[in-house]
Design an enzyme around this catalytic site. Structure first.
Site, PDB file in Angstrom:
ATOM      1  N   ASP A 119       0.834  -1.206   0.000  1.00  0.00           N
ATOM      2  CA  ASP A 119       0.000   0.000   0.000  1.00  0.00           C
ATOM      3  C   ASP A 119       0.870   1.257   0.000  1.00  0.00           C
ATOM      4  O   ASP A 119       0.778   2.098   0.886  1.00  0.00           O
ATOM      5  CB  ASP A 119      -0.941  -0.014   1.207  1.00  0.00           C
ATOM      6  CG  ASP A 119      -1.879  -1.212   1.183  1.00  0.00           C
ATOM      7  OD1 ASP A 119      -3.083  -1.020   0.956  1.00  0.00           O
ATOM      8  OD2 ASP A 119      -1.398  -2.350   1.365  1.00  0.00           O
ATOM      9  N   HIS A 278     -11.333  -3.339   7.119  1.00  0.00           N
ATOM     10  CA  HIS A 278     -11.347  -4.446   6.150  1.00  0.00           C
ATOM     11  C   HIS A 278     -11.564  -5.804   6.810  1.00  0.00           C
ATOM     12  O   HIS A 278     -11.041  -6.815   6.335  1.00  0.00           O
ATOM     13  CB  HIS A 278     -10.052  -4.455   5.334  1.00  0.00           C
ATOM     14  CG  HIS A 278      -9.821  -3.190   4.565  1.00  0.00           C
ATOM     15  ND1 HIS A 278     -10.719  -2.704   3.643  1.00  0.00           N
ATOM     16  CD2 HIS A 278      -8.790  -2.303   4.591  1.00  0.00           C
ATOM     17  CE1 HIS A 278     -10.263  -1.581   3.121  1.00  0.00           C
ATOM     18  NE2 HIS A 278      -9.097  -1.308   3.677  1.00  0.00           N
ATOM     19  N   VAL A 306      -4.800  -3.523   4.858  1.00  0.00           N
ATOM     20  CA  VAL A 306      -5.024  -2.837   6.135  1.00  0.00           C
ATOM     21  C   VAL A 306      -3.833  -1.922   6.392  1.00  0.00           C
ATOM     22  O   VAL A 306      -2.688  -2.372   6.395  1.00  0.00           O
ATOM     23  CB  VAL A 306      -5.185  -3.839   7.290  1.00  0.00           C
ATOM     24  CG1 VAL A 306      -5.317  -3.101   8.623  1.00  0.00           C
ATOM     25  CG2 VAL A 306      -6.410  -4.721   7.046  1.00  0.00           C
TER      26      VAL A 306
END
Length: 405
Positions: A119, A278, A306
């Site tokens: 991410d 999530h 996450v």
């Protein structure tokens, strides 16, 4: 319904013309070099082991894609090699470029060092993560999904490519898709993963025997085959009748745990998660595939999605299990959505460490039995280890011999 203006954004180019250079592994001794140019040009890479002296060259191909009014530049793809292990190569992309890059190939034996971050995005937090990564001496970077956070705004793929170029052109980056790579709009743009597949081509077809048939999931070996890495797709079919499931079962069946003492997997949506964010989003994939990974005695599973860090003990079927994988969520690279700072209480017994901070992880596989995992938070100006644990390969544990195939 009015369409968001970002769908009609056009590409913005900056000098130099050759940008977004990144490399990825292809087989045991080759490297894919990818870059983008505004104008058409020759897809050639000249390379050698001495700066400015290129003794070899390879030719590849170029492609482009469109997304509404956006049209990408020319995406060049060249595979070079064979290359020597643990060696620095200098290279130049295109026939007219004066920019010289260099990379180091991974070693062909232990020890081998991975950097792992998910991410990533392109924020101030991302910049801090990249600075920490640049200071680490890793051989291969693993990214479990959510790269650019372009989310339909295609020029953000270009800015992301420029942002990571200093690191991604110097060490191989092996990535898998996340939900932010889908970029599908029903009826208007029904094909998913168009930009991701065009820009970040992975070695899914490098070996006819192990080929997955899809850029959305694949596997590869490093350290002379001593470490086998599974890159699994959370947002493509994974049920028992799916192509991915059948490929994974066949791929695991080919692994010889004497030759390959370490098995590592990457996914995007975590199968185990004690964060409020999530919750349950990886449950269906876990239900479909967990038994395959457990039967093969996969050592560790790394996830993103996450936006926090969490490390579990060895776990299987919802409970601690000495022969299950260690699950680690590392979705804390720097995304624009911020941190997921609400954890469930009480902390599950099999969740050993959790913290909502940006950072990255490092996995040093020392030998066929031992590996050191460390997590480094960005809040620390220096490379301070916030969490660490020594892992022992399941292949070396007689009580966890892989189940009969």
């Amino acid at each position: 319904m009015a369409l968001p203006s970002c769908l009609f954004a056009v590409s913005t180019w900056f000098e130099p013309n050759l940008v977004e250079v990144h490399i990825s592994l292809v087989g045991s001794n080759k490297m894919r070099v990818t870059w983008i140019t505004k104008n058409d040009g020759e897809s050639v890479v000249n390379y050698g082991t001495i700066a400015g002296k290129y003794t070899d060259s390879a030719v590849g191909s170029a492609s482009s894609y469109t997304y509404f009014l956006y049209r990408s530049g020319h995406i060049h793809d060249v595979v070079i090699g064979p290359l020597k292990p643990d060696t620095v190569y200098y290279y130049r992309c295109g026939s007219n470029s004066t920019r010289e890059f260099s990379f180091k190939t991974p070693p062909s034996s232990f020890p081998i060092k991975f950097a792992i971050v998910g991410d990533l995005g392109q924020t101030g937090w991302t910049k801090s993560t990249l600075q920490h990564l640049a200071a680490s001496d890793y051989d291969v970077l693993l990214l479990p999904g959510d790269l650019s956070y372009a989310d339909y705004l295609q020029p953000l793929w270009d800015s992301f490519g420029r942002l990571v170029e200093p690191l991604a052109s110097a060490r191989p980056w092996m990535v898998i898709h996340g939900n932010h790579e889908i970029e599908k709009i029903p009826l208007l743009h029904p094909e998913p993963f168009v930009a991701y597949n065009a820009r970040w081509r992975m070695p899914y077809d490098a070996d006819p025997v192990t080929a997955s048939g899809s850029n959305l999931y694949y596997s590869f070996d490093v350290a002379g085959g001593a470490v086998h890495v599974l890159m699994l797709g959370s947002y493509t079919d994974f049920g028992p009748d799916s192509a991915q499931y059948k490929w994974l079962a066949a791929d695991l069946a080919r692994v010889d745990r004497v030759r390959t003492p370490w098995l590592v997997a990457l996914i995007h949506a975590p199968w185990y998660n004690s964060n409020e964010a999530h919750q349950g989003e990886g449950a269906e994939m876990r239900k479909a595939m967990e038994a395959l990974l457990y039967g093969a005695r996969v050592d560790a599973v790394f996830a993103g999605h996450v936006h926090a860090y969490e490390r579990f003990t060895r776990v299987h079927d919802g409970k601690a299990d000495a022969c299950g994988p260690v699950h680690i969520t590392i979705g804390d690279g720097g995304n624009r959505e911020g941190l997921a700072n609400r954890f469930q209480k009480p902390q599950p017994a099999f969740s050993e460490f959790r913290e909502a901070s940006f950072g990255h992880g490092r996995l040093k596989v020392a030998n066929g039995m031992h590996a050191l995992w460390t997590w480094h938070r960005n809040d620390d100006d220096e490379a301070v280890v916030a969490d660490q644990v020594w892992l022992t390969s399941l292949a070396s544990n007689p009580a966890c011999s892989p189940k009969p195939k």
